[in-house]
Design an enzyme around this catalytic site. Sequence first.
Site, PDB file in Angstrom:
ATOM      1  N   LYS A  32      59.711 121.272  23.446  1.00 18.86           N
ATOM      2  CA  LYS A  32      60.105 119.812  22.326  1.00 18.86           C
ATOM      3  C   LYS A  32      58.599 120.068  21.498  1.00 18.86           C
ATOM      4  CE  LYS A  32      60.503 115.760  21.652  1.00 18.86           C
ATOM      5  NZ  LYS A  32      59.814 115.020  20.760  1.00 18.86           N
ATOM      6  N   ASP A  59      61.564 119.105  16.607  1.00 17.48           N
ATOM      7  CA  ASP A  59      62.089 117.844  16.832  1.00 17.48           C
ATOM      8  C   ASP A  59      61.428 117.387  15.465  1.00 17.48           C
ATOM      9  OD1 ASP A  59      62.990 115.713  16.398  1.00 17.48           O
ATOM     10  OD2 ASP A  59      61.081 115.240  18.445  1.00 17.48           O
ATOM     11  N   LEU A  60      61.378 117.573  14.069  1.00 17.05           N
ATOM     12  CA  LEU A  60      61.767 117.552  12.961  1.00 17.05           C
ATOM     13  C   LEU A  60      62.373 116.059  12.231  1.00 17.05           C
ATOM     14  CD1 LEU A  60      59.600 121.662  11.574  1.00 17.05           C
ATOM     15  CD2 LEU A  60      58.802 119.364  12.945  1.00 17.05           C
ATOM     16  N   LYS A  61      63.883 116.328  12.117  1.00 18.39           N
ATOM     17  CA  LYS A  61      64.472 115.173  12.155  1.00 18.39           C
ATOM     18  C   LYS A  61      64.784 115.522  10.374  1.00 18.39           C
ATOM     19  CE  LYS A  61      63.116 112.149  16.145  1.00 18.39           C
ATOM     20  NZ  LYS A  61      61.942 112.743  16.396  1.00 18.39           N
ATOM     21  N   LEU A  62      64.619 116.354  10.448  1.00 20.40           N
ATOM     22  CA  LEU A  62      65.083 115.888   8.780  1.00 20.40           C
ATOM     23  C   LEU A  62      66.146 115.132   8.200  1.00 20.40           C
ATOM     24  CD1 LEU A  62      63.759 119.336   9.338  1.00 20.40           C
ATOM     25  CD2 LEU A  62      64.851 120.543   7.609  1.00 20.40           C
ATOM     26  N   HIS A  63      66.094 114.710   7.194  1.00 17.42           N
ATOM     27  CA  HIS A  63      66.723 113.809   6.212  1.00 17.42           C
ATOM     28  C   HIS A  63      66.470 114.146   4.795  1.00 17.42           C
ATOM     29  CE1 HIS A  63      68.107 109.461   6.388  1.00 17.42           C
ATOM     30  NE2 HIS A  63      69.067 110.025   5.395  1.00 17.42           N
ATOM     31  N   ASP A  64      67.493 114.130   3.885  1.00 20.17           N
ATOM     32  CA  ASP A  64      67.264 114.515   3.000  1.00 20.17           C
ATOM     33  C   ASP A  64      68.225 114.868   2.361  1.00 20.17           C
ATOM     34  OD1 ASP A  64      65.381 114.815   0.188  1.00 20.17           O
ATOM     35  OD2 ASP A  64      64.054 115.671   1.344  1.00 20.17           O
ATOM     36  N   ILE A  65      68.685 115.447   0.643  1.00 26.00           N
ATOM     37  CA  ILE A  65      69.148 115.889  -0.314  1.00 26.00           C
ATOM     38  C   ILE A  65      69.796 117.006   0.546  1.00 26.00           C
ATOM     39  CG2 ILE A  65      68.757 114.117  -2.281  1.00 26.00           C
ATOM     40  CD1 ILE A  65      68.122 117.035  -3.526  1.00 26.00           C
ATOM     41  N   PRO A  66      71.420 117.267   0.432  1.00 28.24           N
ATOM     42  CA  PRO A  66      72.310 118.324   1.059  1.00 28.24           C
ATOM     43  C   PRO A  66      71.538 119.808   0.316  1.00 28.24           C
ATOM     44  CG  PRO A  66      73.997 117.286   0.025  1.00 28.24           C
ATOM     45  CD  PRO A  66      72.568 115.979   0.099  1.00 28.24           C
ATOM     46  N   THR A  68      68.180 120.339  -0.072  1.00 30.47           N
ATOM     47  CA  THR A  68      67.085 120.755   0.769  1.00 30.47           C
ATOM     48  C   THR A  68      66.776 120.698   2.117  1.00 30.47           C
ATOM     49  OG1 THR A  68      66.486 118.751  -1.259  1.00 30.47           O
ATOM     50  CG2 THR A  68      64.747 119.160   0.631  1.00 30.47           C
ATOM     51  N   THR A 119      66.184 105.448  19.134  1.00 26.84           N
ATOM     52  CA  THR A 119      66.082 103.909  19.956  1.00 26.84           C
ATOM     53  C   THR A 119      64.774 102.995  19.932  1.00 26.84           C
ATOM     54  OG1 THR A 119      64.900 105.758  20.837  1.00 26.84           O
ATOM     55  CG2 THR A 119      67.126 105.927  22.031  1.00 26.84           C
ATOM     56  N   ARG A 181      61.828 108.608  33.140  1.00 29.44           N
ATOM     57  CA  ARG A 181      61.490 108.032  34.032  1.00 29.44           C
ATOM     58  C   ARG A 181      60.856 107.873  34.947  1.00 29.44           C
ATOM     59  NH1 ARG A 181      58.856 108.194  29.473  1.00 29.44           N
ATOM     60  NH2 ARG A 181      57.939 107.541  28.612  1.00 29.44           N
ATOM     61  N   GLN A 190      58.617 102.834  26.571  1.00 32.55           N
ATOM     62  CA  GLN A 190      60.075 103.126  25.953  1.00 32.55           C
ATOM     63  C   GLN A 190      60.923 101.778  27.111  1.00 32.55           C
ATOM     64  OE1 GLN A 190      62.292 105.130  25.531  1.00 32.55           O
ATOM     65  NE2 GLN A 190      60.362 108.128  25.272  1.00 32.55           N
ATOM     66  N   ARG A 211      55.306 112.009  29.254  1.00 37.19           N
ATOM     67  CA  ARG A 211      54.488 111.473  29.708  1.00 37.19           C
ATOM     68  C   ARG A 211      54.379 111.716  30.961  1.00 37.19           C
ATOM     69  NH1 ARG A 211      54.343 106.391  25.763  1.00 37.19           N
ATOM     70  NH2 ARG A 211      56.452 106.831  25.869  1.00 37.19           N
TER      71      ARG A 211
HETATM   72  O1  C5P Z   1      56.544 110.407  26.800  1.00 37.76           O
HETATM   73  P1  C5P Z   1      57.818 110.752  26.150  1.00 37.76           P
HETATM   74  O2  C5P Z   1      58.912 111.192  27.887  1.00 37.76           O
HETATM   75  O3  C5P Z   1      58.704 108.628  26.517  1.00 37.76           O
HETATM   76  O4  C5P Z   1      58.638 111.220  25.516  1.00 37.76           O
HETATM   77  C1  C5P Z   1      60.185 111.289  25.147  1.00 37.76           C
HETATM   78  C2  C5P Z   1      59.786 112.351  23.621  1.00 37.76           C
HETATM   79  O5  C5P Z   1      61.045 112.018  22.758  1.00 37.76           O
HETATM   80  C3  C5P Z   1      58.785 111.496  23.026  1.00 37.76           C
HETATM   81  O6  C5P Z   1      58.386 112.876  21.885  1.00 37.76           O
HETATM   82  C4  C5P Z   1      60.167 110.845  21.585  1.00 37.76           C
HETATM   83  O7  C5P Z   1      59.212 110.890  20.450  1.00 37.76           O
HETATM   84  C5  C5P Z   1      61.131 111.350  21.686  1.00 37.76           C
HETATM   85  N1  C5P Z   1      62.770 110.765  21.120  1.00 37.76           N
HETATM   86  C6  C5P Z   1      62.095 109.357  21.808  1.00 37.76           C
HETATM   87  N2  C5P Z   1      63.488 108.763  21.346  1.00 37.76           N
HETATM   88  C7  C5P Z   1      64.256 109.279  20.674  1.00 37.76           C
HETATM   89  C8  C5P Z   1      64.249 110.323  20.003  1.00 37.76           C
HETATM   90  C9  C5P Z   1      63.153 110.937  20.553  1.00 37.76           C
HETATM   91  O8  C5P Z   1      61.841 109.091  23.175  1.00 37.76           O
HETATM   92  N3  C5P Z   1      65.318 108.435  20.540  1.00 37.76           N
END
Ligand code: C5P
Length: 232
Positions: A32, A59-66, A68, A119, A181, A190, A211
């Site tokens: 990712k 994972d760039l999470k786009l959010h703009d007008i349709p 764009t 989250t 985890r 988290q 992590r």
């Molecule tokens: O290090 P860790 O396991 O917490 O990484 C989780 C990854 O998932 C991070 O890149 C975090 O930005 C991403 N993420 C998240 N919760 C979301 C969306 C993305 O933890 N709702």
Amino acid sequence: MGKDVIVACDFPSAEATFAFLDRFTDKKLFVKIGMELFYAEGPAIVHEIKRRGHKIFLDLKLHDIPNTVKKAMAVLSGLDVDICNLHAGGSCRMMEAALEGLTRPDGTRPLLIAVTQLTSTDQETMTRDLLIERPIDEVVLHYAKNAKAAGLDGVVCSPLEAGKVHDTCGSSFLAVTPGVRFADGDVGDQKRVMTPAEAKKVGSDYIVVGRPITAAADPVAAYERCVREFVD
Ligand code: C5P
């Protein structure tokens, strides 16, 4: 694509990313790439990771007008990544436009998934900041249904929501779940976590793990443990 572990490469530079990936020698990962790395290194980082044979969730999470988002997705489609994403909160029209932009002339495209509510957003934040009064679970499932109706392939959600997402949107609608985890590991920031084995049980299709792998003393062993618990 089947169940897989996606490794969140939350590194600040190409150098740090490749120092990490080099430890895996000839193993092909699902990686990712998030905003930090992409904004630091640009499309070159995508090309290089792809050249090394890894799969990529951009994972760039786009959010703009349709319009764009449609044009931006057409550019991302040319990068030949495997999964892209956007915010379902951008509306059904925005999601439909994104899908159009992402689809290449030959009809192929990367998978497209939606973030429902982050989250980091809890009920109180949603009510106070966004003036959304409905229960957060209902909002998440409503956004997932919108994503499905717009033709998307799935959502990013907590593993705690994966079962409900499948019940509501069907078992082939992907639940991609961070917040994973090891049972004996550090939870860090988290809040609601599951082990890879638990995420498998509740039906996650892909787990996104950062992590617990990237900060482990032995990242390759940690990755293999994830695969053993989640995939095998
Ligand atoms: O290090 P860790 O396991 O917490 O990484 C989780 C990854 O998932 C991070 O890149 C975090 O930005 C991403 N993420 C998240 N919760 C979301 C969306 C993305 O933890 N709702």
